[in-house]
Design an enzyme around this catalytic site. Structure first.
Site, PDB file in Angstrom:
ATOM      1  N   THR A 169       0.855  -1.190   0.000  1.00  0.00           N
ATOM      2  CA  THR A 169       0.000   0.000   0.000  1.00  0.00           C
ATOM      3  C   THR A 169       0.890   1.238   0.000  1.00  0.00           C
ATOM      4  O   THR A 169       2.016   1.175   0.493  1.00  0.00           O
ATOM      5  CB  THR A 169      -0.858  -0.025   1.293  1.00  0.00           C
ATOM      6  OG1 THR A 169      -1.882  -0.981   1.132  1.00  0.00           O
ATOM      7  CG2 THR A 169      -1.462   1.325   1.636  1.00  0.00           C
ATOM      8  N   ARG A 197     -15.078  -5.548  -0.028  1.00  0.00           N
ATOM      9  CA  ARG A 197     -14.405  -5.290   1.260  1.00  0.00           C
ATOM     10  C   ARG A 197     -13.755  -3.904   1.234  1.00  0.00           C
ATOM     11  O   ARG A 197     -13.079  -3.533   0.290  1.00  0.00           O
ATOM     12  CB  ARG A 197     -13.345  -6.357   1.499  1.00  0.00           C
ATOM     13  CG  ARG A 197     -12.516  -6.165   2.788  1.00  0.00           C
ATOM     14  CD  ARG A 197     -11.192  -5.487   2.518  1.00  0.00           C
ATOM     15  NE  ARG A 197     -10.275  -5.551   3.656  1.00  0.00           N
ATOM     16  CZ  ARG A 197      -9.110  -4.921   3.717  1.00  0.00           C
ATOM     17  NH1 ARG A 197      -8.710  -4.175   2.703  1.00  0.00           N
ATOM     18  NH2 ARG A 197      -8.341  -5.026   4.760  1.00  0.00           N
ATOM     19  N   VAL A 198     -13.991  -3.137   2.279  1.00  0.00           N
ATOM     20  CA  VAL A 198     -13.344  -1.830   2.386  1.00  0.00           C
ATOM     21  C   VAL A 198     -12.391  -1.903   3.570  1.00  0.00           C
ATOM     22  O   VAL A 198     -12.770  -2.340   4.657  1.00  0.00           O
ATOM     23  CB  VAL A 198     -14.382  -0.705   2.604  1.00  0.00           C
ATOM     24  CG1 VAL A 198     -13.689   0.632   2.818  1.00  0.00           C
ATOM     25  CG2 VAL A 198     -15.327  -0.635   1.408  1.00  0.00           C
ATOM     26  N   GLY A 199     -11.154  -1.488   3.351  1.00  0.00           N
ATOM     27  CA  GLY A 199     -10.157  -1.535   4.420  1.00  0.00           C
ATOM     28  C   GLY A 199     -10.067  -0.221   5.162  1.00  0.00           C
ATOM     29  O   GLY A 199     -10.993   0.607   5.150  1.00  0.00           O
ATOM     30  N   ASP A 200      -8.942  -0.006   5.805  1.00  0.00           N
ATOM     31  CA  ASP A 200      -8.725   1.209   6.602  1.00  0.00           C
ATOM     32  C   ASP A 200      -8.392   2.423   5.748  1.00  0.00           C
ATOM     33  O   ASP A 200      -8.627   3.564   6.164  1.00  0.00           O
ATOM     34  CB  ASP A 200      -7.550   0.982   7.567  1.00  0.00           C
ATOM     35  CG  ASP A 200      -6.276   0.627   6.797  1.00  0.00           C
ATOM     36  OD1 ASP A 200      -6.241  -0.448   6.163  1.00  0.00           O
ATOM     37  OD2 ASP A 200      -5.338   1.456   6.786  1.00  0.00           O
ATOM     38  N   GLY A 221      -0.827  -1.786   6.665  1.00  0.00           N
ATOM     39  CA  GLY A 221      -0.890  -2.944   7.539  1.00  0.00           C
ATOM     40  C   GLY A 221      -2.232  -3.621   7.427  1.00  0.00           C
ATOM     41  O   GLY A 221      -3.011  -3.325   6.511  1.00  0.00           O
ATOM     42  N   HIS A 222      -2.518  -4.486   8.348  1.00  0.00           N
ATOM     43  CA  HIS A 222      -3.758  -5.261   8.304  1.00  0.00           C
ATOM     44  C   HIS A 222      -4.954  -4.338   8.572  1.00  0.00           C
ATOM     45  O   HIS A 222      -5.163  -3.848   9.685  1.00  0.00           O
ATOM     46  CB  HIS A 222      -3.692  -6.382   9.339  1.00  0.00           C
ATOM     47  CG  HIS A 222      -4.890  -7.242   9.310  1.00  0.00           C
ATOM     48  ND1 HIS A 222      -5.842  -7.233  10.293  1.00  0.00           N
ATOM     49  CD2 HIS A 222      -5.323  -8.118   8.372  1.00  0.00           C
ATOM     50  CE1 HIS A 222      -6.807  -8.081   9.972  1.00  0.00           C
ATOM     51  NE2 HIS A 222      -6.508  -8.636   8.819  1.00  0.00           N
ATOM     52  N   GLY A 223      -5.740  -4.101   7.537  1.00  0.00           N
ATOM     53  CA  GLY A 223      -6.781  -3.079   7.590  1.00  0.00           C
ATOM     54  C   GLY A 223      -7.794  -3.273   8.701  1.00  0.00           C
ATOM     55  O   GLY A 223      -8.175  -2.308   9.382  1.00  0.00           O
TER      56      GLY A 223
HETATM   57  N1  ASP Z   1      -4.141  -1.422   4.955  1.00  0.00           N
HETATM   58  C1  ASP Z   1      -4.409  -2.008   3.680  1.00  0.00           C
HETATM   59  C2  ASP Z   1      -5.738  -2.705   3.735  1.00  0.00           C
HETATM   60  O1  ASP Z   1      -5.988  -3.426   4.668  1.00  0.00           O
HETATM   61  C3  ASP Z   1      -3.372  -2.983   3.247  1.00  0.00           C
HETATM   62  C4  ASP Z   1      -1.945  -2.517   3.365  1.00  0.00           C
HETATM   63  O2  ASP Z   1      -1.635  -1.564   4.040  1.00  0.00           O
HETATM   64  O3  ASP Z   1      -1.099  -3.095   2.736  1.00  0.00           O
HETATM   65  O4  ASP Z   1      -6.496  -2.558   2.821  1.00  0.00           O
END
Ligand code: ASP
Length: 310
Positions: A169, A197-200, A221-223
């Site tokens: 990202t 799916r919508v992430g952070d 990171g892990h959204g």
């Molecule tokens: N934060 C992003 C998401 O979860 C992924 C990433 O940062 O690589 O969509």
């Protein structure tokens, strides 16, 4: 005070054949963004330019190079925020847009809303004459191969998380010489995510936040973990309590690890020009330009420097 820009090309879990290209990509993006600040552009212009450069670079998971979802589609999220006014714009689950960060900026500047999603975001892009590109043109051979070999979404709690999870990202934060800050984040999300799916990344306070009273943050990171702890805002809360940007980001990332077992990273600037690039994953590719030159790194505690080329 001199202007500063810090960019990231995402957190990573392991050595990758594209490491070299990622480092070159963040260095070039930081220089592009800093050049904008140097010629009097706003921090908002600078973070947009830096993120666009990485969206156009296929080594990153944003724009061209974005990952595929469970259905083999590209759906992208992006956010941009102006610390002076707290205005922000975001798009989520958009398809066929080469530069989602620019669409997010148009949402901020040309609508009464803050987030447009999916079909509505694409319709808005069309109404402004923004060219939609064929999805295939955003997908790299590298991603097709990875997708074929993955096929399942890697959650933060699984064993695979530590070994296979690697994202790329992109994001940027900037401050100008009078303390105005801005942030931007853009991503294809996590490979094999569910459609829709919508992430952070497009959620303010999570994938990014900017406020002239405390600073600007862009996360990776892990959204789902970042969303649970509103990571960007949590970092700035520590800054507001008087901690340095480096300590604040460490505390917030550690809280995310302890509380929800999530790993990630961030770049941060304060209105006075302090900056940090911090991560709890194995690696994160980042670069910064400040009055002393160009800085960059990938592994923990790595901080290389070079003469500025801008
Ligand atoms: N934060 C992003 C998401 O979860 C992924 C990433 O940062 O690589 O969509």
């Amino acid at each position: 005070m001199s202007a500063v820009i810090v960019v990231h090309g995402g957190v990573k879990a392991k050595l990758d054949e594209r490491d070299h290209a990622s480092v070159d990509g963040v260095k070039a993006a930081a220089c592009d963004g800093f050049a904008v600040l140097k010629r009097g552009g706003s921090p908002l212009d600078a973070v947009e330019a830096a993120v666009k450069a990485m969206e156009d670079n296929s080594v990153f998971n944003a724009g061209h190079g974005a990952v595929l979802n469970a259905e083999g589609e590209v759906e992208m999220d992006a956010l941009i925020m102006d610390g002076k006014t707290l205005s922000s714009g975001a798009v989520s689950s958009v398809k066929g847009i080469a530069n989602p960060v620019s669409l997010a900026r148009l949402v901020m500047e040309k609508t009464d809303h803050m987030i447009l999603t999916s079909r509505g975001a694409n319709q808005f892009a069309e109404s402004l004459g923004m060219t939609t590109v064929p999805t295939d043109s955003l997908v790299t051979e590298y991603e097709r191969k990875k997708w074929k070999n993955t096929r399942t979404y890697v959650s933060e709690l699984s064993e695979e998380y530590n070994t296979q999870w690697a994202h790329d990202t992109v994001g940027a934060v900037a401050v100008d010489s009078v303390g105005n800050v801005a942030c931007a984040t853009s991503t294809g999300g996590i490979r094999c995510k569910m459609a829709g799916r919508v992430g952070d990344a497009p959620i303010i306070g999570c994938g990014g936040y900017a406020d002239n009273f405390s600073g600007a943050v862009s996360c990776s990171g892990h959204g789902e973990s970042i969303l649970k702890v509103t990571l960007a805002r949590l970092i700035l809360l520590h800054v507001e309590q008087g901690k340095s940007v480096a300590e604040s980001s460490q505390l917030a990332l550690q809280y995310m690890a302890d509380r929800v077992h999530g790993a990630g990273g961030c770049v941060v600037v304060s209105p006075s020009g302090q900056w940090a690039a911090t991560f709890t994953t194995k690696r994160m590719v980042w670069a910064a330009v400040d009055h002393d030159g160009l800085w960059y790194g990938l592994d923990p505690n790595e901080r290389f420097s070079e003469q500025l080329t801008v």
